[in-house]
Every structure is written in structure tokens, then in C-alpha cells.
Design a protein around this motif. Structure first.
Motif, PDB file in Angstrom:
ATOM      1  N   GLN A  69       0.823  -1.210   0.000  1.00 22.63           N
ATOM      2  CA  GLN A  69       0.000   0.000   0.000  1.00 22.63           C
ATOM      3  C   GLN A  69       0.858   1.262   0.000  1.00 22.63           C
ATOM      4  OE1 GLN A  69      -2.305  -0.953   3.512  1.00 22.63           O
ATOM      5  NE2 GLN A  69      -4.106  -1.517   2.305  1.00 22.63           N
ATOM      6  N   LYS A  70       1.937   1.246   0.779  1.00 29.54           N
ATOM      7  CA  LYS A  70       2.842   2.403   0.788  1.00 29.54           C
ATOM      8  C   LYS A  70       3.450   2.612  -0.591  1.00 29.54           C
ATOM      9  CE  LYS A  70       4.154   1.938   5.654  1.00 29.54           C
ATOM     10  NZ  LYS A  70       5.227   1.529   6.592  1.00 29.54           N
ATOM     11  N   LYS A  71       3.828   1.531  -1.240  1.00 30.34           N
ATOM     12  CA  LYS A  71       4.416   1.635  -2.567  1.00 30.34           C
ATOM     13  C   LYS A  71       3.414   2.210  -3.560  1.00 30.34           C
ATOM     14  CE  LYS A  71       6.680  -1.066  -6.205  1.00 30.34           C
ATOM     15  NZ  LYS A  71       7.119  -2.422  -6.628  1.00 30.34           N
ATOM     16  N   GLU A  72       2.166   1.739  -3.493  1.00 34.88           N
ATOM     17  CA  GLU A  72       1.130   2.246  -4.395  1.00 34.88           C
ATOM     18  C   GLU A  72       0.857   3.725  -4.138  1.00 34.88           C
ATOM     19  OE1 GLU A  72      -3.589   1.570  -5.548  1.00 34.88           O
ATOM     20  OE2 GLU A  72      -2.566   0.122  -4.253  1.00 34.88           O
ATOM     21  N   LEU A  73       0.745   4.089  -2.869  1.00 34.15           N
ATOM     22  CA  LEU A  73       0.495   5.487  -2.519  1.00 34.15           C
ATOM     23  C   LEU A  73       1.652   6.375  -2.962  1.00 34.15           C
ATOM     24  CD1 LEU A  73      -1.313   7.563  -1.130  1.00 34.15           C
ATOM     25  CD2 LEU A  73      -0.147   7.013   1.027  1.00 34.15           C
ATOM     26  N   MET A  74       2.874   5.880  -2.803  1.00 36.15           N
ATOM     27  CA  MET A  74       4.041   6.644  -3.233  1.00 36.15           C
ATOM     28  C   MET A  74       4.014   6.899  -4.730  1.00 36.15           C
ATOM     29  SD  MET A  74       8.104   5.810  -2.585  1.00 36.15           S
ATOM     30  CE  MET A  74       7.777   5.437  -0.859  1.00 36.15           C
ATOM     31  N   GLU A  75       3.628   5.891  -5.498  1.00 30.42           N
ATOM     32  CA  GLU A  75       3.563   6.042  -6.947  1.00 30.42           C
ATOM     33  C   GLU A  75       2.459   6.999  -7.371  1.00 30.42           C
ATOM     34  OE1 GLU A  75       3.090   2.055  -8.268  1.00 30.42           O
ATOM     35  OE2 GLU A  75       5.224   1.531  -8.023  1.00 30.42           O
ATOM     36  N   VAL A  76       1.279   6.853  -6.769  1.00 27.72           N
ATOM     37  CA  VAL A  76       0.138   7.702  -7.135  1.00 27.72           C
ATOM     38  C   VAL A  76       0.378   9.152  -6.704  1.00 27.72           C
ATOM     39  CG1 VAL A  76      -2.319   8.136  -6.744  1.00 27.72           C
ATOM     40  CG2 VAL A  76      -1.503   5.790  -7.051  1.00 27.72           C
ATOM     41  N   SER A  77       0.809   9.328  -5.470  1.00 22.43           N
ATOM     42  CA  SER A  77       1.048  10.690  -4.981  1.00 22.43           C
ATOM     43  C   SER A  77       2.215  11.334  -5.709  1.00 22.43           C
ATOM     44  CB  SER A  77       1.298  10.681  -3.470  1.00 22.43           C
ATOM     45  OG  SER A  77       2.473   9.967  -3.144  1.00 22.43           O
ATOM     46  N   GLY A  78       3.209  10.537  -6.085  1.00 27.25           N
ATOM     47  CA  GLY A  78       4.353  11.065  -6.819  1.00 27.25           C
ATOM     48  C   GLY A  78       3.942  11.617  -8.171  1.00 27.25           C
ATOM     49  N   ARG A  79       3.100  10.888  -8.881  1.00 24.89           N
ATOM     50  CA  ARG A  79       2.626  11.365 -10.190  1.00 24.89           C
ATOM     51  C   ARG A  79       1.808  12.644 -10.041  1.00 24.89           C
ATOM     52  NH1 ARG A  79       1.545   5.780 -11.027  1.00 24.89           N
ATOM     53  NH2 ARG A  79      -0.674   6.120 -10.573  1.00 24.89           N
TER      54      ARG A  79
END
Length: 209
Positions: A69-79
Motif C-alpha cells: 500500500q505504501k508503494k502504491e500510494l508513493m507512486e500515485v502521490s508522486g505522479r
């Protein structure tokens, strides 16, 4: 410092600009794009973690999320962060543009930040200040802590007497790792009891150097 210094390396957030409002807005838009519960993030929250290595921020804010979940959030928030930063950017601290233009005439300038990959490029694009800097590095690109990235910048640019300018205790500690003098930007986000010289405002850079 004027006599010996050949280069200045700058932290970004809290030293050159304040983009916390834009970053907080990006994180909260990312909350709407994932299918798990994520707490709301405020501008104050973003400011409180300025200087932390980017991936470690997620551990601090979201300790109950799984690694996936942290990895997914990092990717989405990063974009979303890159999208909004290129459009809305941040606020340069008063006097920093003039100070950088002045320093550029006599010193090599660099940026080393704990931000995500692409963040410094977004800063360049929004502010049109990229031409003033010769090189940059960030933990999002290397996966390394700030002290190691400072050493990399120093080595690959053959810097002889660099100075690091930052606003947090982490910045000071990174300067110790790299073995360079530290100038504390007291107008920024963080606090540190340890510094060689401090700046009340960006204009003080013109006085010191």
C-alpha cells in the motif's frame, strides 16, 4: 568563507522555496485514487517532515499501511505531485532568486535534496532557475541518504571547497558526513542547534559570499 569557497550546494525545500501547499494538495488528491484508507495530510504535516528522505516519510505518516500500500500510494502521490508542481509550483523565498543570480557569477551552484526523482526538475521548470545550477542529486534517484549524495556531487564535480546550505538538523548532519561547512537557513522550516553560520534571510548570502 569568501576567500576559500569555490561552490555552494543547496537543500531545496525550506531553503530555496516553499511548495508545501502544493505537495499537500497532491497527496490529498492521491487519497481519492487508492482503494484503502489514508489520513488527510496538511501543509503543516508536509513542512514537519522537510528534509526527511522521501521514502521514510511514508513510514512516518502511514505506519499502519502494508508495504504494498505504501508503494502504491508513493507512486500515485508522486505522479500527482509532479503534475501539480509543474503547474502551480511553490513560492521562492524572498530574495533567493537575486541571491542565486549574484552567487552564480562567482561560484558553482548545486542542489542536493531528499526529494523524489523528478522534483528538482519540476523546480527548474517552474522557476526557470535551472540555468544557475551545474548539477543536482536526490535520494529519490539514488536511494542513498543526503550525506552520501553530497559526497557524490562533490566527487563528480571535483569540488575543492564546497559549502552546504540547508534548514534542518538533517542537513547539518549530512554536511558532517560529507565533511563540508554548513550554513543554516534560519528562515526555513527546520531547527538545528548546530551550524557554522546562519542566514536570517536569503539576502545574507550576498553578504557572506
Amino acid at each position: 568563507m569568501k576567500t576559500n569557497t569555490d561552490s555552494l550546494i543547496f537543500d531545496l525545500d525550506g531553503t530555496l522555496w516553499d511548495a508545501t501547499a502544493t505537495v499537500a494538495r497532491a497527496w490529498n488528491k492521491a487519497r481519492e485514487q487508492v482503494d484503502f484508507e489514508v489520513q488527510k495530510i496538511t501543509q503543516y504535516d508536509i513542512r514537519s517532515v522537510a528534509g526527511m528522505q522521501h521514502d521514510l516519510i511514508y513510514d512516518k505518516f502511514f505506519p499502519d499501511l502494508t508495504g504494498a500500500q505504501k508503494k502504491e500510494l508513493m507512486e500515485v502521490s508522486g505522479r500527482k505531485e509532479m503534475e501539480l508542481l509543474k503547474k502551480d509550483g511553490g513560492d521562492l523565498f524572498t530574495g533567493i532568486k537575486e541571491a542565486l543570480e549574484y552567487l552564480h557569477n562567482n561560484y558553482k551552484l548545486f542542489i542536493v535534496s531528499n526529494c523524489q526523482d523528478g522534483y528538482i526538475e519540476a523546480f527548474y521548470e517552474y522557476t526557470n532557475l535551472g540555468n544557475l545550477f551545474q548539477d543536482y542529486e536526490c535520494s529519490g534517484r539514488t536511494g542513498n541518504p543526503k550525506g552520501d549524495n553530497l559526497k557524490d556531487i562533490i566527487q563528480r564535480n571535483n569540488l575543492q571547497q564546497p559549502v552546504y546550505v540547508g534548514d534542518t538538523k538533517g542537513d547539518y548532519e549530512a554536511s558532517l558526513v560529507a565533511g563540508v561547512p554548513f550554513v543554516y537557513a534560519a528562515y526555513g522550516f527546520g531547527k538545528t542547534p548546530d551550524y557554522t553560520v546562519y542566514l536570517k534571510s536569503p539576502a545574507d548570502l550576498k553578504r557572506l559570499f
